[in-house]
Design a protein around this motif. Sequence first.
Motif, mmCIF file in Angstrom:
data_model
loop_
_atom_site.group_PDB
_atom_site.id
_atom_site.type_symbol
_atom_site.label_atom_id
_atom_site.label_comp_id
_atom_site.label_asym_id
_atom_site.label_seq_id
_atom_site.Cartn_x
_atom_site.Cartn_y
_atom_site.Cartn_z
ATOM 1 N N GLN A 1 0.858 -1.182 0.009
ATOM 2 C CA GLN A 1 -0.112 -0.052 0.002
ATOM 3 C C GLN A 1 0.797 1.167 0.016
ATOM 4 O O GLN A 1 0.490 2.090 -0.636
ATOM 5 C CB GLN A 1 -0.976 0.029 1.115
ATOM 6 C CG GLN A 1 -2.096 -0.841 0.699
ATOM 7 C CD GLN A 1 -3.076 -1.041 1.967
ATOM 8 O OE1 GLN A 1 -2.660 -0.757 3.249
ATOM 9 N NE2 GLN A 1 -4.367 -1.765 1.724
ATOM 10 N N ALA A 2 1.991 1.287 0.666
ATOM 11 C CA ALA A 2 2.918 2.409 0.698
ATOM 12 C C ALA A 2 3.336 2.795 -0.564
ATOM 13 O O ALA A 2 3.841 3.848 -1.103
ATOM 14 C CB ALA A 2 3.845 2.169 1.605
ATOM 15 N N LYS A 3 3.264 1.812 -1.799
ATOM 16 C CA LYS A 3 3.725 1.837 -2.980
ATOM 17 C C LYS A 3 2.459 2.519 -3.880
ATOM 18 O O LYS A 3 2.472 2.748 -5.157
ATOM 19 C CB LYS A 3 4.155 0.731 -3.627
ATOM 20 C CG LYS A 3 5.547 0.402 -3.305
ATOM 21 C CD LYS A 3 5.871 -0.787 -3.941
ATOM 22 C CE LYS A 3 7.253 -1.462 -3.440
ATOM 23 N NZ LYS A 3 8.428 -0.850 -4.023
ATOM 24 N N GLY A 4 1.265 2.634 -3.237
ATOM 25 C CA GLY A 4 0.191 3.369 -3.719
ATOM 26 C C GLY A 4 -0.683 2.294 -4.409
ATOM 27 O O GLY A 4 -1.646 2.756 -5.097
ATOM 28 N N ASP A 5 -0.612 1.047 -4.270
ATOM 29 C CA ASP A 5 -1.358 0.012 -4.542
ATOM 30 C C ASP A 5 -2.372 -0.583 -3.517
ATOM 31 O O ASP A 5 -2.362 -0.244 -2.486
ATOM 32 C CB ASP A 5 -0.584 -1.169 -5.308
ATOM 33 C CG ASP A 5 0.664 -0.805 -6.037
ATOM 34 O OD1 ASP A 5 -0.011 -0.219 -7.133
ATOM 35 O OD2 ASP A 5 1.691 -1.027 -5.912
ATOM 36 N N THR A 6 -3.420 -1.336 -4.340
ATOM 37 C CA THR A 6 -4.550 -1.955 -3.164
ATOM 38 C C THR A 6 -4.003 -3.460 -3.049
ATOM 39 O O THR A 6 -3.966 -4.181 -4.073
ATOM 40 C CB THR A 6 -5.701 -1.703 -3.897
ATOM 41 O OG1 THR A 6 -5.743 -0.312 -4.300
ATOM 42 C CG2 THR A 6 -6.711 -1.887 -2.861
ATOM 43 N N TRP A 7 -4.362 -3.765 -1.863
ATOM 44 C CA TRP A 7 -4.325 -4.986 -1.530
ATOM 45 C C TRP A 7 -5.692 -5.742 -1.456
ATOM 46 O O TRP A 7 -6.511 -5.437 -0.789
ATOM 47 C CB TRP A 7 -3.451 -5.373 -0.347
ATOM 48 C CG TRP A 7 -3.533 -6.697 0.437
ATOM 49 C CD1 TRP A 7 -4.475 -7.217 1.047
ATOM 50 C CD2 TRP A 7 -2.425 -7.602 0.541
ATOM 51 N NE1 TRP A 7 -4.253 -8.230 1.944
ATOM 52 C CE2 TRP A 7 -2.976 -8.593 1.495
ATOM 53 C CE3 TRP A 7 -1.105 -7.522 -0.062
ATOM 54 C CZ2 TRP A 7 -1.754 -9.827 1.770
ATOM 55 C CZ3 TRP A 7 -0.306 -8.613 0.464
ATOM 56 C CH2 TRP A 7 -0.770 -9.634 1.222
ATOM 57 N N ASP B 1 -2.035 -1.730 -15.120
ATOM 58 C CA ASP B 1 -1.954 -1.026 -13.778
ATOM 59 C C ASP B 1 -1.909 -2.316 -12.870
ATOM 60 O O ASP B 1 -1.158 -2.209 -11.897
ATOM 61 C CB ASP B 1 -3.332 -0.006 -13.363
ATOM 62 C CG ASP B 1 -4.329 -1.119 -13.750
ATOM 63 O OD1 ASP B 1 -4.632 -2.076 -14.473
ATOM 64 O OD2 ASP B 1 -5.673 -0.559 -13.059
ATOM 65 N N LYS B 2 -2.655 -3.336 -13.166
ATOM 66 C CA LYS B 2 -2.595 -4.605 -12.402
ATOM 67 C C LYS B 2 -1.103 -5.239 -12.618
ATOM 68 O O LYS B 2 -0.549 -5.727 -11.618
ATOM 69 C CB LYS B 2 -3.544 -5.764 -12.729
ATOM 70 C CG LYS B 2 -4.898 -5.318 -12.342
ATOM 71 C CD LYS B 2 -5.795 -6.484 -12.203
ATOM 72 C CE LYS B 2 -7.080 -6.017 -11.533
ATOM 73 N NZ LYS B 2 -8.407 -6.642 -11.929
ATOM 74 N N ALA B 3 -0.653 -5.242 -13.729
ATOM 75 C CA ALA B 3 0.754 -5.931 -13.929
ATOM 76 C C ALA B 3 2.103 -5.110 -13.033
ATOM 77 O O ALA B 3 2.700 -5.718 -12.623
ATOM 78 C CB ALA B 3 1.016 -6.018 -15.445
ATOM 79 N N GLN B 4 1.542 -3.601 -13.091
ATOM 80 C CA GLN B 4 2.560 -3.017 -12.457
ATOM 81 C C GLN B 4 2.272 -3.060 -10.959
ATOM 82 O O GLN B 4 3.414 -3.235 -10.212
ATOM 83 C CB GLN B 4 2.240 -1.298 -12.663
ATOM 84 C CG GLN B 4 3.521 -0.532 -12.198
ATOM 85 C CD GLN B 4 4.803 -0.777 -12.517
ATOM 86 O OE1 GLN B 4 5.246 -1.055 -13.460
ATOM 87 N NE2 GLN B 4 5.645 -0.932 -11.154
ATOM 88 N N ALA B 5 1.213 -3.103 -10.394
ATOM 89 C CA ALA B 5 1.019 -3.667 -8.988
ATOM 90 C C ALA B 5 1.513 -4.878 -8.648
ATOM 91 O O ALA B 5 2.168 -5.030 -7.515
ATOM 92 C CB ALA B 5 -0.587 -3.308 -8.545
ATOM 93 N N GLN B 6 1.349 -5.703 -9.513
ATOM 94 C CA GLN B 6 2.052 -7.258 -9.123
ATOM 95 C C GLN B 6 3.498 -6.976 -9.192
ATOM 96 O O GLN B 6 4.075 -7.566 -8.289
ATOM 97 C CB GLN B 6 1.645 -8.085 -10.286
ATOM 98 C CG GLN B 6 2.049 -9.358 -10.292
ATOM 99 C CD GLN B 6 1.485 -10.122 -11.483
ATOM 100 O OE1 GLN B 6 1.555 -9.645 -12.913
ATOM 101 N NE2 GLN B 6 0.653 -11.233 -11.427
ATOM 102 N N LYS B 7 4.239 -6.263 -9.999
ATOM 103 C CA LYS B 7 5.643 -6.198 -9.958
ATOM 104 C C LYS B 7 6.074 -5.284 -8.745
ATOM 105 O O LYS B 7 7.001 -5.571 -7.974
ATOM 106 C CB LYS B 7 6.065 -5.267 -11.168
ATOM 107 C CG LYS B 7 6.088 -6.361 -12.401
ATOM 108 C CD LYS B 7 6.483 -5.551 -13.648
ATOM 109 C CE LYS B 7 6.163 -6.501 -14.823
ATOM 110 N NZ LYS B 7 6.251 -5.996 -16.020
#
Length: 401
Positions: free
Chosen positions: A33-39, A295-301
């Motif tokens: 989440q600190a990277k701006g993504d959602t878990w 966006d999903k692929a980036q969040a995964q990375k």
Amino acid sequence: MSAAHAGGEVEVLHWWTSGGEAKAAAALKEKLQAKGDTWKDFAVAGGGGDSAMTVLKSRVVSGNAPAAAQIKGPSIQEWAREGVLANIDDVAKTEGWDKLLPGVVADVMKYKGNYVAAPVNVHRVNWVWANSEVLKKAGVSKMPATWPEFFAAADALKKAGVIPVAHGGQSWQDFTTFEAVALGVGGTEFYKKALIKLDQPTLNSAKMEEVLTTYKKIKGYTDKNAAGRDWNLATSMVIRGEAGFQFMGDWAKGEFLAAGKAPGKDFQCFAAPGTAAAYTFNIDSFAMFKVKGADKAQAQKDLASAIMSVDFQELFNLNKGSIPVRLGMDLSKFDDCAKQSAKDFQADAKSGSLVPSIAHGMAVPSAIQGAMQDVVSQFWNTDSMTAKDAMAKLASAAKSK
Ligand code: BGC
């Protein structure tokens, strides 16, 4: 928040639902989440992950795989061969994972040379956990190093009115105890031949009969309510002093710590009898599935990168009971059980006595593991079954496809 992208969502399948496990999982969620993504949490309760793996199969089959799933060992290759895993090599290359991981670990995370999974830790499985006060009261002054010493200590606990061994009668827990006995009674070479190479003469040997007999003897020191009990409830019995010992990997330490107990003081960790100079390893990792949308692929990375970061490896493993898998980490905040584990991991890697845990999906294909685990549980639960019968069934289960 990372300035490079608007956040994406990562659905994460895991089975970390006990007290210590949930604290560790929360560290991963925070980091992402600190990277701006959602878990998006996809927790499937059930120690050892058998239920999680069943749910995963149905999700993948219906074309709805989670972005990341806790998958280990040879199963990573099994999924990769299905063509459903994502290539995360660009993150791994940018961050230099090949230099940050032991070579044997990196190999398991790669399929055809490309990273498809990220490792979080190293758990040691061949541990026994003990309640210090209970042992003292029963007159056990030294942690048992051999099987005769172990059974003598267990008799003393019985006499003192305590359950000697806290056990959860679920097949993965039965198998976890079995592999500790196999290593302790049989030794490293026996373990490798029988449980990794699946060598038929070793599976059908007098040594295996002795392993099975010793394993079954432990059952006489467990309580009547063990059937179906979750592993963390068994750990609680040791924490509360209702039981003396538990055979379990060092995720059990996460429970002691979450309960505010101090290692070396309130509780002890020691290698299962006869296994002090060996190490059964269990590496948790997240395999990444192919996802739709940049966006999903980036969040995964982002998740993969978070997993390998220094601060995550420290915080997560302090809670989880394991040690960091990333090389060169400062372990000064870790306790003596973790330090012992790290020291033995290195020494045993050199001496050839570092072996993959069969009960935790590190040693053999999942179908064979499942078939052997079933036999070991059946033997534990069926008093009319002899060690010889169990041995024949185990050897034949090792041939499953
Ligand atoms: C996993 C651990 C987990 C344990 C109990 C093991 O197979 O590697 O991370 O804590 O199962 O659920």
